[in-house]
Design an enzyme around this catalytic site. Structure first.
Site, PDB file in Angstrom:
ATOM      1  N   ASP A  67      53.066  -3.648  33.999  1.00 35.96           N
ATOM      2  CA  ASP A  67      52.060  -2.856  33.737  1.00 35.96           C
ATOM      3  C   ASP A  67      50.724  -3.878  34.210  1.00 35.96           C
ATOM      4  O   ASP A  67      50.991  -5.127  34.020  1.00 35.96           O
ATOM      5  CB  ASP A  67      52.088  -2.236  32.738  1.00 35.96           C
ATOM      6  CG  ASP A  67      52.380  -2.782  31.267  1.00 35.96           C
ATOM      7  OD1 ASP A  67      52.439  -4.009  31.472  1.00 35.96           O
ATOM      8  OD2 ASP A  67      52.692  -2.322  30.286  1.00 35.96           O
ATOM      9  N   ASN A 136      54.128   2.931  18.515  1.00 32.73           N
ATOM     10  CA  ASN A 136      54.227   4.570  18.651  1.00 32.73           C
ATOM     11  C   ASN A 136      55.368   4.950  19.670  1.00 32.73           C
ATOM     12  O   ASN A 136      55.616   6.040  20.089  1.00 32.73           O
ATOM     13  CB  ASN A 136      53.072   5.334  19.064  1.00 32.73           C
ATOM     14  CG  ASN A 136      52.488   4.746  20.546  1.00 32.73           C
ATOM     15  OD1 ASN A 136      53.444   3.910  21.031  1.00 32.73           O
ATOM     16  ND2 ASN A 136      51.515   5.148  21.095  1.00 32.73           N
ATOM     17  N   HIS A 138      56.071   3.582  22.588  1.00 32.38           N
ATOM     18  CA  HIS A 138      55.676   3.309  24.100  1.00 32.38           C
ATOM     19  C   HIS A 138      56.429   2.261  24.657  1.00 32.38           C
ATOM     20  O   HIS A 138      56.837   1.313  23.845  1.00 32.38           O
ATOM     21  CB  HIS A 138      54.420   3.329  24.268  1.00 32.38           C
ATOM     22  CG  HIS A 138      53.547   2.070  24.138  1.00 32.38           C
ATOM     23  ND1 HIS A 138      52.258   2.038  23.236  1.00 32.38           N
ATOM     24  CD2 HIS A 138      53.907   0.734  24.197  1.00 32.38           C
ATOM     25  CE1 HIS A 138      52.129   0.744  23.208  1.00 32.38           C
ATOM     26  NE2 HIS A 138      53.011   0.009  23.616  1.00 32.38           N
TER      27      HIS A 138
HETATM   28  C1  F6R Z   1      53.378  -4.935  27.814  1.00 26.57           C
HETATM   29  C2  F6R Z   1      53.865  -3.733  27.328  1.00 26.57           C
HETATM   30  C3  F6R Z   1      53.825  -3.033  26.059  1.00 26.57           C
HETATM   31  C4  F6R Z   1      54.331  -3.977  25.004  1.00 26.57           C
HETATM   32  C5  F6R Z   1      54.336  -3.217  23.610  1.00 26.57           C
HETATM   33  C6  F6R Z   1      54.583  -3.949  22.519  1.00 26.57           C
HETATM   34  O1  F6R Z   1      53.370  -5.410  29.078  1.00 26.57           O
HETATM   35  O2  F6R Z   1      54.323  -3.138  28.322  1.00 26.57           O
HETATM   36  O3  F6R Z   1      54.469  -1.790  26.216  1.00 26.57           O
HETATM   37  O4  F6R Z   1      55.489  -4.376  25.064  1.00 26.57           O
HETATM   38  O5  F6R Z   1      52.733  -2.619  23.710  1.00 26.57           O
HETATM   39  O6  F6R Z   1      53.507  -5.122  22.467  1.00 26.57           O
HETATM   40  P1  F6R Z   1      53.858  -6.232  21.427  1.00 26.57           P
HETATM   41  O7  F6R Z   1      54.722  -7.010  21.879  1.00 26.57           O
HETATM   42  O8  F6R Z   1      52.429  -7.025  21.601  1.00 26.57           O
HETATM   43  O9  F6R Z   1      53.803  -5.583  20.062  1.00 26.57           O
END
Ligand code: F6R
Length: 269
Positions: A67, A136, A138
């Protein structure tokens, strides 16, 4: 889903880095999908270390990031391209021509998204997609209720994400409210998926992803449909899993291997 529970974040990161190295060693022209965020940071450090020791080369590897924010310049300290350069790309021998982000310069988001999908297909698909997990549930910027068959597209960030990211931007500065992300359908097309998740604050999302019903309310639960996914989780994040004993038992049959090959302990008699 293969569930690997390890005591600490460091062990999770080492395991993940070994899986990524194995993929590259087997296929030097591997196509890797990368993620940003805090989860993969230690894994990237270990990969850099392996490169420095001469154990690994990224010379022929191509990468597709999950992303990117819409509206930030490449060199903006909050852009995901900047993040990847800082934490991985500038430290290894990757060819910058082989680095791809879902960016859109002409503001034709439909076309840019379709081009990203075509580019992935043209490269033969993603051999290994690395993922983190949002609180959540995602994955990428696929927030709850994203279509489980979605492809790369533009998404509106949730208010919560915008608020929590506001600390990284100057109050007078433009802060993105849109991002382009691979879809869940894009992610599911990867040949192998490696999700790393650590910390107590992720334990609900971990249960929903692994043991919950497949639901757009937890986008990561769609990974249950993928036949080659490894989830590497630390004990804190695995704390609420109902079947953790089974996962540990099943993993003991892998003899802690990072490869897909199951090496069962066979009774010699
Ligand atoms: C980042 C991404 C997000 C993260 C997710 C977890 O490219 O796609 O989905 O993987 O928000 O973030 P962290 O690792 O900071 O807890």
């Amino acid at each position: 889903m293969r569930i690997v529970i390890l005591p600490t974040e460091l062990e999770v990161s080492r395991f993940a880095a070994d899986i990524i190295s194995d993929v590259i060693k087997k296929k030097s022209r591997s196509v890797l999908g990368f993620a940003t965020g805090s989860s993969p940071l230690a894994t990237y450090e270990i990969l850099i270390e392996k490169y420095r020791k001469g154990e690994l080369s990224f010379k022929h590897v191509s990468t597709f990031n999950l992303d990117e924010y819409v509206g930030l310049k490449h060199n903006h300290s909050q852009s995901y391209r900047y993040f990847m350069n800082e934490h991985l790309f500038q430290h290894i021998d990757i060819d910058i021509q082989n680095i791809n982000f879902p960016e859109c310069i002409n503001n034709d988001f439909k076309e840019c998204s379709a081009n990203y999908e075509s580019l992935i297909t043209k490269q033969g698909g993603i051999d290994l997609q690395l993922l983190g997990l949002g609180n959540n549930g995602h994955i990428g910027f696929n927030e709850p209720t994203s279509s489980l068959s979605s492809k790369t597209r533009i998404k509106t960030l949730t208010k919560k994400t915008i608020e929590s990211n506001s600390r990284f931007f100057d109050p007078s500065e433009f802060q993105p409210s849109l991002a382009i992300t691979m879809g869940i359908g894009t992610i599911l097309q990867s040949k192998k998926i490696l999700l790393i998740v650590t910390g107590d604050n992720k334990k609900k999302a971990v249960v929903d992803m692994i043991e919950g019903p497949i639901s757009a309310f937890c986008p990561a639960s769609a990974l249950q449909l993928h036949n080659n996914t490894v989830v590497v989780v630390d004990e804190a994040a695995a704390a609420n899993l109902q079947l953790s004993e089974y996962y540990v038992h099943s993993e003991s049959m892998h003899l802690n291997s990072t490869s897909d090959r199951i090496a069962p302990k066979i009774n010699a008699n």
